[in-house]
Design an enzyme around this catalytic site. Structure first.
Site, PDB file in Angstrom:
ATOM      1  N   GLY A  37       0.827  -1.201   0.000  1.00 15.56           N
ATOM      2  CA  GLY A  37       0.000   0.000   0.000  1.00 15.56           C
ATOM      3  C   GLY A  37       0.856   1.244   0.000  1.00 15.56           C
ATOM      4  N   GLU A  53      -0.372   0.920  -6.349  1.00 16.47           N
ATOM      5  CA  GLU A  53       0.541   0.531  -5.281  1.00 16.47           C
ATOM      6  C   GLU A  53       0.856  -0.957  -5.341  1.00 16.47           C
ATOM      7  OE1 GLU A  53       2.333   1.968  -3.099  1.00 16.47           O
ATOM      8  OE2 GLU A  53       1.691   4.038  -3.299  1.00 16.47           O
ATOM      9  N   GLU A  57       4.736  -2.115  -5.926  1.00 15.93           N
ATOM     10  CA  GLU A  57       5.453  -2.767  -4.835  1.00 15.93           C
ATOM     11  C   GLU A  57       5.667  -4.263  -5.032  1.00 15.93           C
ATOM     12  OE1 GLU A  57       4.708   0.044  -0.978  1.00 15.93           O
ATOM     13  OE2 GLU A  57       3.560  -1.809  -1.120  1.00 15.93           O
ATOM     14  N   PRO A  76      -5.558   7.760  15.699  1.00 10.86           N
ATOM     15  CA  PRO A  76      -4.614   8.887  15.646  1.00 10.86           C
ATOM     16  C   PRO A  76      -3.147   8.473  15.630  1.00 10.86           C
ATOM     17  CG  PRO A  76      -6.364   9.322  17.223  1.00 10.86           C
ATOM     18  CD  PRO A  76      -6.527   7.899  16.800  1.00 10.86           C
ATOM     19  N   ASP A  77      -2.809   7.343  16.265  1.00 14.10           N
ATOM     20  CA  ASP A  77      -1.407   6.943  16.373  1.00 14.10           C
ATOM     21  C   ASP A  77      -1.038   5.783  15.464  1.00 14.10           C
ATOM     22  OD1 ASP A  77      -2.939   5.061  17.623  1.00 14.10           O
ATOM     23  OD2 ASP A  77      -1.686   4.908  19.432  1.00 14.10           O
ATOM     24  N   GLU A 107      11.365  -6.401  -0.216  1.00 13.89           N
ATOM     25  CA  GLU A 107      11.062  -7.799  -0.521  1.00 13.89           C
ATOM     26  C   GLU A 107       9.554  -7.943  -0.590  1.00 13.89           C
ATOM     27  OE1 GLU A 107      11.831 -12.256   1.470  1.00 13.89           O
ATOM     28  OE2 GLU A 107      12.679 -10.446   2.389  1.00 13.89           O
TER      29      GLU A 107
END
Length: 221
Positions: A37, A53, A57, A76-77, A107
């Protein structure tokens, strides 16, 4: 605040439910496993960002599988860099290729879901929760949609389809009851004129997925 997309990509490989993960090549969580992502680009919609994405990737092109939005996550964290809301997608397919890492992924690999979820904090960010939610969505959708066929090839036997249910649900199903229920579900399967012996024993009929979009009655775990 930033917006990202993350992908729970599931397939059945080596008789196990496996998820696509990447080893992060940059901070935060450099060297740790994560779901593929990244950030939403200006002028880009969410499905396009998810497909981009994934290809950047892992090298896997999104048009090979069923893709749908899973949920949004905005604690929030959840990202130490900044306030970030991610929109997660789930993708299901059969016979996906071995991924190749690209952009900021060091990888890319298929890993058994049971291993990824066995140890807390195996995955970066809140990706363990996203993966758990994606696996549960896949298990639930097998109950009321013909999506199990997404894990099979274009043509498949009843035994191959039953094994998908067993692997995704993590259970053993009675072959005769499964055959009766699945073949009795209107619109789920479309028989072909071909047979195969790849399951062993007598030739088995090959089927394609039918026109049904929901299963009536649902095929419950």
């Amino acid at each position: 605040m930033a917006v990202t997309v993350d992908l729970v990509v599931l397939t059945v490989r080596a008789d196990e439910l496996q998820a696509l993960v990447i080893r992060r090549g940059e901070e935060p969580f450099r060297g740790e496993w994560a779901l593929p992502g990244g950030f939403l680009d200006p002028g880009e919609d969410l499905p396009t960002a998810a497909a981009r994405e994934l290809e950047e990737e892992t090298g896997i092109v999104a048009d090979r599988f069923h893709l749908e939005q899973l949920a949004s996550y905005g604690a929030p964290d959840r990202d130490p860099r900044m306030r970030t809301v991610t929109v997660a997608y789930i993708a299901l397919a059969a016979d996906l290729p071995t991924p190749r890492a690209g952009t900021d992924a060091a990888e890319a690999a298929w890993r058994p879901v049971r291993e990824l979820l066995a140890t807390p904090e195996t995955l970066a960010f809140d990706h363990e929760q996203i993966l758990r939610d994606g696996v549960e969505r896949a298990r639930a959708k097998l109950e009321y949609t013909p999506l199990a066929a997404a894990f099979c090839g274009r043509e498949f036997t009843i035994t191959e389809l039953r094994r998908v249910y067993e692997v995704v649900w993590g259970t053993t199903l009675d072959p005769r009851n499964f055959h009766r229920k699945i073949t009795g579900t209107t619109g789920f399967l479309e028989p072909t004129d071909a047979t195969t012996t790849r399951d062993g024993g007598r030739p088995a009929r090959l089927y394609r997925v039918g026109a049904a979009t929901t299963l009536h009655p649902p095929f419950l775990r």
